[in-house]
Design a protein around this motif. Structure first.
Motif, PDB file in Angstrom:
ATOM      1  N   THR A 165       0.857  -1.191   0.000  1.00  0.00           N
ATOM      2  CA  THR A 165       0.000   0.000   0.000  1.00  0.00           C
ATOM      3  C   THR A 165       0.890   1.236   0.000  1.00  0.00           C
ATOM      4  O   THR A 165       2.086   1.162   0.298  1.00  0.00           O
ATOM      5  CB  THR A 165      -0.910   0.052   1.239  1.00  0.00           C
ATOM      6  OG1 THR A 165      -0.091   0.083   2.424  1.00  0.00           O
ATOM      7  CG2 THR A 165      -1.854  -1.138   1.287  1.00  0.00           C
ATOM      8  N   ALA A 166       0.288   2.384  -0.300  1.00  0.00           N
ATOM      9  CA  ALA A 166       1.049   3.632  -0.306  1.00  0.00           C
ATOM     10  C   ALA A 166       1.614   3.943   1.072  1.00  0.00           C
ATOM     11  O   ALA A 166       2.720   4.469   1.195  1.00  0.00           O
ATOM     12  CB  ALA A 166       0.159   4.782  -0.782  1.00  0.00           C
ATOM     13  N   GLN A 167       0.857   3.615   2.102  1.00  0.00           N
ATOM     14  CA  GLN A 167       1.301   3.935   3.460  1.00  0.00           C
ATOM     15  C   GLN A 167       2.504   3.112   3.889  1.00  0.00           C
ATOM     16  O   GLN A 167       3.418   3.617   4.532  1.00  0.00           O
ATOM     17  CB  GLN A 167       0.165   3.716   4.464  1.00  0.00           C
ATOM     18  CG  GLN A 167       0.608   3.870   5.914  1.00  0.00           C
ATOM     19  CD  GLN A 167      -0.502   3.649   6.907  1.00  0.00           C
ATOM     20  OE1 GLN A 167      -1.622   4.086   6.685  1.00  0.00           O
ATOM     21  NE2 GLN A 167      -0.206   2.977   8.011  1.00  0.00           N
ATOM     22  N   GLY A 168       2.502   1.821   3.562  1.00  0.00           N
ATOM     23  CA  GLY A 168       3.527   0.946   4.106  1.00  0.00           C
ATOM     24  C   GLY A 168       3.316   0.745   5.598  1.00  0.00           C
ATOM     25  O   GLY A 168       2.174   0.610   6.059  1.00  0.00           O
ATOM     26  N   ILE A 169       4.389   0.762   6.373  1.00  0.00           N
ATOM     27  CA  ILE A 169       4.305   0.557   7.818  1.00  0.00           C
ATOM     28  C   ILE A 169       4.911   1.766   8.525  1.00  0.00           C
ATOM     29  O   ILE A 169       6.082   2.107   8.313  1.00  0.00           O
ATOM     30  CB  ILE A 169       5.073  -0.709   8.266  1.00  0.00           C
ATOM     31  CG1 ILE A 169       4.635  -1.929   7.439  1.00  0.00           C
ATOM     32  CG2 ILE A 169       4.863  -0.954   9.759  1.00  0.00           C
ATOM     33  CD1 ILE A 169       3.202  -2.351   7.621  1.00  0.00           C
TER      34      ILE A 169
END
Length: 285
Positions: A165-169
């Motif tokens: 996802t664009a967010q990542g972690i």
């Protein structure tokens, strides 16, 4: 070839509606009980993109984790985006069934699938279901690692194993701190901080962590004898998508047992609403 009512009965046995939270909206949203079912698609969100995928696939049943109408409605007009979903489903004879907080609490449930994706060993529920004498159902899971990892290594594993996802972690805490125990909760988890603190784990992996609850959780940990709690914040969709694979495998097993011959699919369409992410220049990493 089973009827929809037979497949729904099997799904209700996995995730009984009465185990959902009182505010939730689960169960069958669209569907003719007598219709035949040959192909089933699992997904997180009942959005138009997923419904169009179900149409293209030739699915007779779409099972999603998130409800279509959580707070009710006065219209299903096709001029509204949710109304268009309903019209598309009915036009193509596709049923829609929702398993939300009843799937969160199930054994196995959403957080078991999340733990499995990260190779974490589940010890017990984070918030046990008082109606389960075996102590296996409930919200979230307390897990152990086979061998200790740093926060950085655990975050890297989550980034690699969960869908991209664009967010990542996002991480709050010392990246070099050692992690032996982890609490996980698929979906929004910052309402569970009291239970996480009581569990005494080293890290908490969930989604949708807000500023104030996360800040307070970090402040609590700084004053404890235990090392400060590390927070790993993943995208909501990404933490719940592994459940789709688990649920599909459960339905596959039921289909084989009954000789239904269902073709069961999991959507890989990313329906996380965030599409891009631009790190601030000079930001810590």
């Amino acid at each position: 070839m089973p009827r929809l009512s037979e497949v729904i009965a099997a799904l209700e046995n996995l995730w009984p509606a009465e185990r959902a939270e009182s505010w939730d909206a689960v169960g069958t949203v669209v569907g003719e009980p007598g219709q035949d079912v040959t192909r089933v698609l699992f997904a997180v969100d009942p959005v138009q993109e997923i419904v169009d995928e179900a149409v293209k696939l030739g699915a007779d049943l779409l099972v999603t984790h998130h409800p279509l109408y959580l707070r009710g409605t006065t219209t299903v007009a096709a001029s509204t985006f949710k109304g268009r979903v309903v019209h598309t489903l009915i036009k193509h004879d596709i049923a829609l069934h929702v398993a939300h907080t009843n799937a969160d609490k199930a054994d196995p449930g959403v957080s078991d699938a999340l733990a499995g994706a990260l190779d974490l060993r589940v010890v017990r529920p984070l918030v046990p279901d008082p109606g389960d004498p075996d102590g296996r159902r409930g919200l979230g899971r307390i897990c152990e690692l086979d061998h200790p990892l740093t926060v950085r290594e655990l975050a890297a594993r989550a980034a690699e194993r969960l869908p991209a996802t664009a967010q990542g972690i996002r991480v709050a805490g010392d990246p070099d701190a050692t992690v032996r125990t982890v609490a996980v909760s698929g979906g929004s988890g910052d309402s569970l901080f009291d239970h996480v603190r009581a569990a005494g784990v080293d890290a908490f992996l969930t989604a949708d962590l807000r500023h104030h609850p996360a800040s307070e959780a970090r402040a609590h940990g700084a004053h404890d004898a235990h090392q400060p709690l590390a927070l790993l914040d993943a995208a909501h969709w990404a933490t719940e998508w592994p459940w789709c694979e688990l649920a599909a495998a459960q339905l596959d097993e039921i289909s084989d047992r009954h000789g239904w011959g269902l073709r069961v699919h999991v959507s890989k369409t990313v329906t996380d609403p965030w599409t891009s992410q631009f790190p601030s220049p000079g930001a810590p990493n």
